[in-house]
Structures are given as structure tokens and as C-alpha cells.
Design a protein around this motif. Sequence first.
Motif, PDB file in Angstrom:
ATOM      1  N   ALA A   1      -4.426   6.602  -0.707  1.00 47.19           N
ATOM      2  CA  ALA A   1      -3.592   5.401  -0.784  1.00 47.19           C
ATOM      3  C   ALA A   1      -4.233   4.367  -1.694  1.00 47.19           C
ATOM      4  O   ALA A   1      -5.448   4.375  -1.939  1.00 47.19           O
TER       5      ALA A   1
ATOM      6  N   PRO B   1      -7.769   2.791   1.301  1.00 49.68           N
ATOM      7  CA  PRO B   1      -7.741   2.582   2.755  1.00 49.68           C
ATOM      8  C   PRO B   1      -7.510   3.868   3.543  1.00 49.68           C
ATOM      9  O   PRO B   1      -7.415   3.805   4.773  1.00 49.68           O
ATOM     10  N   GLY B   2      -7.440   5.009   2.871  1.00 53.23           N
ATOM     11  CA  GLY B   2      -7.233   6.258   3.597  1.00 53.23           C
ATOM     12  C   GLY B   2      -6.360   7.202   2.801  1.00 53.23           C
ATOM     13  O   GLY B   2      -6.103   6.975   1.618  1.00 53.23           O
ATOM     14  N   TYR B   3      -5.933   8.274   3.441  1.00 51.97           N
ATOM     15  CA  TYR B   3      -5.143   9.287   2.726  1.00 51.97           C
ATOM     16  C   TYR B   3      -4.076   9.883   3.631  1.00 51.97           C
ATOM     17  O   TYR B   3      -4.140   9.776   4.861  1.00 51.97           O
TER      18      TYR B   3
ATOM     19  N   VAL C   1       0.860  -1.193   0.000  1.00 50.32           N
ATOM     20  CA  VAL C   1       0.000   0.000   0.000  1.00 50.32           C
ATOM     21  C   VAL C   1       0.890   1.234   0.000  1.00 50.32           C
ATOM     22  O   VAL C   1       1.735   1.392   0.877  1.00 50.32           O
TER      23      VAL C   1
END
Lengths: 332, 332
Positions: B195, B182-184, B48
Motif C-alpha cells: 500500500a 503501511p502494509g500489503y 491509501v
Amino acid sequence: MTPNPHADAVPLVEIHRGPFLESLHHGHAVICDASGAITEAWGDPEAVILPRSSIKMIQALPLLTSGAGAELDSRRLALVCASHQGAAIHTDLANDWLASMGLGEADLRCGPQWPDDRDAQAELITSGEKPCQVHNNCSGKHCGFLMLNQHLGGDAEYVRPDHPVQRAVLAAYEEVTGETSPGYGIDGCSAPNFAASLKGVARAMAWFASAGQRSDTMSRAATRLVAAMHQHPDLVAGEGRACTELMRAMDGVVIKTGADGVFTAILPQQGLGVALKIADGATRASEAMMAQLLIRLGVLAADHPAALRRVNHVIQSRRGIEAGLIKTVEGV
Amino acid sequence: MTPNPHADAVPLVEIHRGPFLESLHHGHAVICDASGAITEAWGDPEAVILPRSSIKMIQALPLLTSGAGAELDSRRLALVCASHQGAAIHTDLANDWLASMGLGEADLRCGPQWPDDRDAQAELITSGEKPCQVHNNCSGKHCGFLMLNQHLGGDAEYVRPDHPVQRAVLAAYEEVTGETSPGYGIDGCSAPNFAASLKGVARAMAWFASAGQRSDTMSRAATRLVAAMHQHPDLVAGEGRACTELMRAMDGVVIKTGADGVFTAILPQQGLGVALKIADGATRASEAMMAQLLIRLGVLAADHPAALRRVNHVIQSRRGIEAGLIKTVEGV
């Protein structure tokens, strides 16, 4: 080609951004005491490295042990050990020294380099001039080579690996690392840079750290060089730079960065020497790891601004928004 | 904190100096075909990553799919996808665009940045001015955000992760990567950077590469963006930069660098997408690895000067003496 010296490198420095581990730096680090014994190590102490500019104080030893530099003041001695950023305080000092030897910029063999100092850049740009060899971050070291060369009577090509100047450097290097160097690479300034194990470099730094307790010629030379670096942190690097800021933040500890992720430290009060190499060559990681080791050894306050610019450092966006963190791995 | 995405990184790029392996870069690389299948991979395709600026062409999609940028010419579209160096060709274009929207520098939210372009630096220094937000390497992307925002009617703080502009970016990003992000993390320009797995980013690049074969709105937007980047390599980065030099050296291939060791490539003729991440974040290594992959894929000549400045690159001292070599590991 030599085997991979970084096969056993271990994670040392983490770059976090938001909740993510964005990047990770592996490396090796060694702490030695005055007896040359390893007190702590991460990764492989036997890793063979090119120490680059982190051992300029070793390259300076023959200048003093030969007697050539007996009369040098502490400012010139600090500049010999410097990777400076070409600010006026550095280039004026180098130019004066060259003139005092009856030499000039053309006698240097380090090559021209754009200064990192913003004012020096501005001066070159506004005057339409190009940078010269005096701006090279190694010009102080090369002034020292030239002075040693006048004493030894060698030819003008003092960076040749078999030149008397470089033979003298190698002899000093092998003596203080306690190793036979397995060879050399050519540094950015065209001088040979002799390889050693990381342990050997740390041992050399511990030898510098304990030099004040000995009275032989070489130890007295080391003591003068350490004192000069300690006395003039602004000459060893420059404003904003890790070596300058961290030395100012400590009491008597001398540190020196080297290209491609190397950093060394000399702790006279503790009689300790430190050497580290980031396997990928990153400066942000060598600075973070060195700052953390200095904190660990009790000589740098973890909350000093100069420390926090290198480790446990908050990465900000260009509008000042908190974006990430540079830190060492747990346990360092 | 997320788990270590670099645990399974493999050696990719070697830095040699003299007979020594001075430094070593690990990382991950993935090549995907138009079906989204992995054709080749090094390291962990599931790693990731924060793709940083390497996916600006994805961040630009909503500008076109919304209709907001329907009338934009190819120069502005190239600038939207750029990490430029603040040369006059970049800042003039951004300033004109801002003015045409009835906006100004103060409406940007990317923050000021010193330009990398030497002439632009000289101009700032001689005029005594400070760099502004238009000099920021992301100012084109932010002009695009502002234009999209005028269309969407959002508030002025368009870099807020829950702002309509960034929600539109995320939707496009998840569609072309085929993943739920899954987020930043917050990027250097203060915008959220979402991501994805490296495989997801490579899949997105393969989707761009094959966009010309499809007629849906999003694919037509992708085709325009790829064409604009291909047409204006000087706007995507700048003179001397890897993206600009390597795109000029190839026929129709579009590449884009990202901070902290990311690089992507779009190969329309082959229908392939490439994404790579150097685990330690080094640009010298991401450039070397990308150049080698482009050579491997038959789209870049190994002996082209632009290639040789990145891979199989001879490191010289500042006097031009051969000192070392940057190369990829055997087998890439």
C-alpha cells in the motif's frame, strides 16, 4: 440532462484486501410491502433509475394480459423474464419458439451477443461461427415482444419507443410502479428501458409479490410469471449466475438482476418487493447487497454456498490464497 | 481494519443513458512533478490505496538494480511490467524466458488464469486444454521474480512477503514513493501488493518520468523499463486493451492499469507522474479518467479513436444504436 440521482447514495458494499478497505460501493435500496409503503430504505428511495433487465417481468405483462401468450408454457414464460447466458437450453428454447411463430432469428431486433456460457462459446469457436441474435441475453424477452406484436398487428420494428408493443409495456410499467415514467434510455438490446424511482420499482415488485391474492387479469398474469421464474431458475440466467443460484437456494422467492448495478426481488410469502441500485453500476456490489437483504429478510441462509459466493465472500488469489472479503456495511 | 480511504472521493466519471445520469464513479487523482510536488489533484491525495498492477515497473526495479537482469532485452523487460492477456506473443515470450533460466511453468507461483485473448481462448478450447500459469496476466512479472530469485538465492516460494525477492521489491517501492508502506494485500497473482498513498504512487511515477536526467543505478533501471514499455505497447497489455491502444496513440508516454480502478502514467517529456484510483474499483471509469487526464496534459488527442473508446465514448446497443455516453465530470 436530469439531476444527479446518486447525490444521496450511501455506502453499501465494501471490498477488503488484507487490512485495507480497497474499494467501496455506494447505492440505494428500498423494501416495500404489498400496500406500496416503504418498510426499509438505504440511500434515496426517490432516486430515478433505469431498471434495465431487472423489470423484465413487467415488460412481459402485456404478453399475457393481451391474451397473446395465453397458451405459453412456464419454460417460455421464464425465458421471457430472463437475462440468459446463451447456453443451449436457452437458445434451443428461443429457436423453437421463433419457429412455432413462423419467424426466425432475423425477425429479432436485439442484436448479436457473445454468449457467457463457456460451452456455447466453445461451440461457436470450434465451428467458426459468430454469435447471433438468439444468443443475446434478452432473446426470450424479444420472442415475447414478437408474439405480442403478432397479436397487436404492429410493424416489424417492435423496439421503436412509440411502437404498439412498447406502448403496451409502458402502460403496464406505469400501472405497477404507480408513477408516470419520466422518460427512457435505450437498453443494450435496443428496446426502450423506462425510468422510474427506485421506490416505484420496489412497489412494483411488492405488487408482483401480492398478486396471488388478487384475481384481476394483470395480477393473474403476474402470478403466472412469478411461478414460471420460480419453477425455472436455470432458464432465468444460467449455471453459476446469481439469479439462478440464489433462487435455487430459497423457497419461492424470485429475483432478477439488471445491468449497471440494479437488482430486484419478489417475496410472495412475505408480500414484499425489493429494488436496489448501486450508484457506480457494479454487479459484484448489487449481488452482495441483494444477497444480504435476502438474508436480512430471513429467506436466504447466510451460510448457503450460493450466498457466500456473493456476500461475506472470501476473495482468493489464483492459487487459492485468501486475499480479501466482499461484505456489506455494518447494519444492513 | 484501516479507516475508509474513500470518504473524500469526488465525482469523476459519469455514465449517461438517454437523458439520465445512469451511474456515477467517484475517485481520487494526483499529478506530481519531478520534485515530487503535487501540481493538480482531485479527491484526497492522501488516500491509501493498493496500487495493484499499476506499479509493476516499480516491482521490476530490483531485477535490474541487482544486476540479475542486466542482459535482458526490451521485450522481456516490457513483459515484466505487463498485465498481458495471454496471447501467443505473451506466452511464447514467457515460455522462452522460463526455458532459458532452466525453469518451467511449475516454478511460477502466480496461479492459472483464462487468457482474455480470444485466439488463445479458442486454442485452449479446441485442444481441450486448461489454462496454465503462463497464461496468467502477471506471468512476465513472475518470470522477473524468478530471475531475481536465482540471483539472490532465495527459496522457491518467492511470493512470500518476507522472501528476499519481496523484501527487495518493498525497499524499492518505499524509496520511490518516499513513504513507509503501511502494509500489503495479497494480489490476484499471490504476490504481496504494498500500500501507499495515491500521492506517493504519483510521486514514484514522476520519479520514473525524470529518471533519464539522472545517472544513479536505480534511475538507469527506471529509464530502461520506461523505454521497454514505450517500445512494446503490445506486450504490456494486448490488442484492444487501454494501455496498448493509448500508448500507441501517444509519443513517449507510458501508462499502466491496475485492478480495482487504479491507473498510472509516466510523462517523461513533461517530467510528470499521474496516479488515480476509482473508489468503487471500476475499470471503465479508471480508463475514462486516465484518457481525460492525458488529453488535459496535452499528450493525447481528444479525437483519437483510442481516446474515444474510453472517454466521451458513445455507448451503443448491440444493434449499434446510440444509447449513452461515458464522460468525465465538468472541469477535468
